[in-house]
Design a protein around this motif. Structure first.
Motif, PDB file in Angstrom:
ATOM      1  N   GLU A  37       0.826  -1.212   0.000  1.00  0.00           N
ATOM      2  CA  GLU A  37       0.000   0.000   0.000  1.00  0.00           C
ATOM      3  C   GLU A  37       0.860   1.262   0.000  1.00  0.00           C
ATOM      4  OE1 GLU A  37      -3.205   0.184  -0.479  1.00  0.00           O
ATOM      5  OE2 GLU A  37      -3.338  -1.998  -0.599  1.00  0.00           O
ATOM      6  N   SER A  40       2.668   1.587  -3.242  1.00  0.00           N
ATOM      7  CA  SER A  40       1.718   1.977  -4.288  1.00  0.00           C
ATOM      8  C   SER A  40       1.398   3.472  -4.198  1.00  0.00           C
ATOM      9  CB  SER A  40       0.483   1.086  -4.171  1.00  0.00           C
ATOM     10  OG  SER A  40      -0.677   1.797  -4.428  1.00  0.00           O
ATOM     11  N   ASN A  41       1.266   3.997  -2.987  1.00  0.00           N
ATOM     12  CA  ASN A  41       1.040   5.441  -2.844  1.00  0.00           C
ATOM     13  C   ASN A  41       2.242   6.242  -3.341  1.00  0.00           C
ATOM     14  OD1 ASN A  41      -1.458   5.004  -1.778  1.00  0.00           O
ATOM     15  ND2 ASN A  41      -0.887   5.410   0.344  1.00  0.00           N
ATOM     16  N   HIS A 246      -5.768  -2.769  -6.623  1.00  0.00           N
ATOM     17  CA  HIS A 246      -5.494  -2.512  -5.209  1.00  0.00           C
ATOM     18  C   HIS A 246      -6.103  -3.582  -4.330  1.00  0.00           C
ATOM     19  CE1 HIS A 246      -3.888   1.553  -5.522  1.00  0.00           C
ATOM     20  NE2 HIS A 246      -4.771   1.768  -6.454  1.00  0.00           N
TER      21      HIS A 246
HETATM   22 MG    MG Z   1      -3.154   3.939  -1.791  1.00  0.00          MG
END
Ligand code: MG
Ligand code: ADP
Length: 621
Positions: A37, A40-41, A246
């Motif tokens: 996560e 990915s951000n 996601h």
């Molecule tokens: Mg994210």
């Protein structure tokens, strides 16, 4: 502009706290996904910067965009840093302290309590950042946009966070995780290497591990779809799919194509296994990602696939659109039209291949997305014949799926039409009086129970040269055309009762006639040749639309004991009451709603009482 010099304490928005608790709780057995996560951000932030740099090249300067994983064993911290777009103070408050997305409420409602399922929902609803608190008891975020002052955000994930200014000159974001005692494994180089390979190998930005003074690039750092097909494994494709959606979901099938020539683009289309929660929410934007020369331009570019393929995921990367292309520009663009046409064909190829190679998997696809694909029959006349072959339907021939081709192969030698019956449920369809005659003749009937089927049959019209015909239409008479002497006698005997029925039900029915389709039931309603089906009329009414409704035809079964007594019932009130009961039960049997249910119940009860009183004739006096 901010003038604070000290940290300010703020409460999380109430829902944020709830989500936070749920994330930590439900993902406890999938701790490692926090890294996916956060990376990915960071990758999103780099792509956003690339996008902003289209208009302002000075933003990029000479830097290479990268994501760094910094390990500090002494401090017990793992830092995920990027030199992407960064956040202003306001953005930090909005993005990390509140949940602005409307989907969050639904996210809370959708949680099942099953950790594996919930884990996969987390990303779908965009609450990825909070996964940091699964492994960290304190999270510090330091961020700077190129055009704003740097800001520091810190929280232990328990109700409040602190925010204040920070001295930092470089653009980008650092997320510092103060790892819990039990989660120190995420300081291990081998563990980080393994996780990056598992979750983030396909990202186009280099992911660099910085540990004990060494630097090591952990991924290929090449946009996934630009890599040659031969080099990519099933796991690679599934991994990239997880990144795209996601989540933990898998794809059922995919098509990866590089097109060169008049038009130049690469497409990677995925058929997901599971439906997103918003599949039937027409307000919701669906679509695939658009890249121009590797630069991410937009998500959910609805123009790249028609609505009836909105379950597909994936992306298109093209050199034939300008980098500053806007949604408006996509709407009337010939390049986009050509790409969309090609993607539609490619998707149908993919579905056809799946249907041919793995019927069970195709059946699962059909159960999940079939009702959406059916919209294509209505919306895309050019693709209609191909979509028709992909339909899977129920029929009176067993309980499994049948194709239209199966049906045609089983048609009786003199059978001209493909018969179908629409109903609200399969049970209602299977027990419908309309099927009695078809069953007696051994003729198969398709049973259509999706709402959209009413429109599908109106647009499909034929398959393989055979017209589609409703088993509930006045013209769908499957009895032999010859007039038997018995029939001629019946016609004569019922001439008068039929006239009386038409009079008693004036306004409710178009006319009354003898049926040859009924074997067990006393009566049924059929719709006129060019009329709309009764179910369609109901659906339109529910939707608040006034349809042109021609009254149905009442068909009666001359062999039914109830009908045989018809001529004995005296005119006036008794006959009218009886006619109403006959009409109402025919309407009920076909799934309709009674105008006055209480009156129907009263009439039926009266008939029962009369029967119990053993009166020789129903409703006398
Ligand atoms: Mg994210
Ligand atoms: P999502 O990524 O699905 O939007 P997240 O909870 O992962 O949800 O992140 C929330 C938001 O916080 C992001 O949409 C983004 O605006 C912001 N954000 C998170 N991490 C970063 C980062 N490294 N750089 C810039 N913005 C970030």
């Amino acid at each position: 502009m901010t003038t604070d010099t000290t940290l300010e304490r703020k409460e999380f928005q109430a829902e944020t706290q709830q989500v936070l608790r749920l994330v930590i709780h439900s993902l406890y057995s999938h701790k490692e996904i926090f890294l996916r996560e956060l990376i990915s951000n960071a990758s999103d932030a780099c792509e956003k910067l690339r996008f902003e740099a289209i208009g302002k090249p000075e933003l990029l300067g000479g830097d290479e965009l990268s994501i760094r994983l910094k390990v500090d064993p002494d401090a017990g911290t793992l830092t995920v840093a990027d030199n992407g777009v960064g956040m202003s103070r306001e953005e930090v408050v909005d993005n990390l302290g509140t949940i602005a997305r409307s989907g969050t409420k639904r996210f809370l409602e959708t949680l099942s309590g099953d950790a594996a399922k919930d884990a996969q929902l987390i990303g779908q609803f965009g609450v990825g950042f909070y996964s940091a608190f699964i492994v960290a008891d304190r999270v510090t975020v330091i961020s700077k946009r190129a055009d704003a002052d740097a800001v520091r955000w810190e929280s232990s994930g328990e109700g409040a966070y602190e925010i204040g200014p920070e001295a930092r000159a470089d653009r980008g974001t650092e997320v510092i995780l103060h790892l819990r005692e039990d989660d120190k494994e995420f300081l291990e180089e081998w563990r980080l290497r393994e996780l990056v390979r598992k979750y983030s190998d396909h990202l186009g930005v280099p992911i660099v591990l910085e540990s004990r003074g060494k630097r090591e690039t952990l991924n290929q750092a090449k946009a996934f779809w630009t890599r040659p097909k031969a080099e990519l494994t099933t796991d690679d494709y599934q991994g990239f799919f997880k990144h795209l959606v996601h989540g933990e979901d898998e794809a059922r099938a995919w098509a990866h194509n590089k097109v060169e020539g008049a038009l130049e683009y690469t497409s990677l289309l995925y058929l997901p296994k599971r439906a997103p929660f918003e599949l039937f929410d027409r307000e919701h934007r669906a679509g695939i990602q658009l890249y121009v020369k590797r630069v991410f331009i937009m998500d959910k570019a609805a123009e790249l696939l028609p609505p009836w393929l909105r379950f597909m995921r994936g992306l298109v990367d093209t050199a034939d659109l300008p980098l500053n292309v806007s949604r408006e520009l996509l709407q009337n663009n010939r390049t986009v039209d050509k790409i969309r046409a090609a993607l539609v064909k490619r998707t149908l190829d993919l579905l056809e291949e799946l249907a041919a190679s793995d019927a069970a998997s195709y059946a699962e696809f059909w159960t999940t997305f079939g009702a959406v694909l059916k919209e294509g029959i209505i919306e895309d006349p050019a693709m209609r014949p191909r979509i028709a072959k992909l339909l899977r339907l129920h029929s009176t021939n067993g309980t499994g799926w049948v194709t239209l081709a199966d049906y045609v192969a089983r048609m009786k030698p003199d059978q001209k039409s493909i018969f179908y019956l629409t109903a609200d449920t399969e049970t209602a369809a299977r027990n419908s009086p309309h099927l009695e005659g078809f069953r007696a003749q051994g003729i198969e009937v398709l049973l259509l129970t999706d709402r959209i089927d009413e429109w599908v049959v109106n647009h499909l019209r034929e398959f393989d040269g055979k017209p589609l015909a409703s088993a509930a239409s006045a013209t769908a008479d499957v009895s032999p055309a010859i007039q038997t002497p018995e029939r001629i006698a019946e016609e004569a005997a019922f001439k008068e009762p039929l006239e009386r029925l038409a009079k008693a039900l004036d306004g409710k029915i178009d006319r009354a006639r003898l049926s040859s389709r009924l074997t067990d039931s006393p009566a049924c309603l059929v719709f006129a040749e060019h009329g709309i089906s009764l179910r369609m009329a109901r659906i339109l009414k529910q939707a608040g639309q006034n349809s042109f409704e021609s009254p149905p035809i009442l068909e009666i079964n001359p062999k039914h004991p109830l009908i045989m007594r018809l001529k004995d019932i005296p005119d006036g009130a008794p006959f009218t009451e009886f006619a109403r009961v006959l009409f109402d039960q025919a309407l009920l049997a076909e799934g309709g709603e009674l105008e006055d249910p209480a009156a129907f119940v009263r009439r039926v009860n009266q008939l029962i009482v009369d029967g119990l009183n053993d009166k020789p004739r129903i409703l006398v006096g």
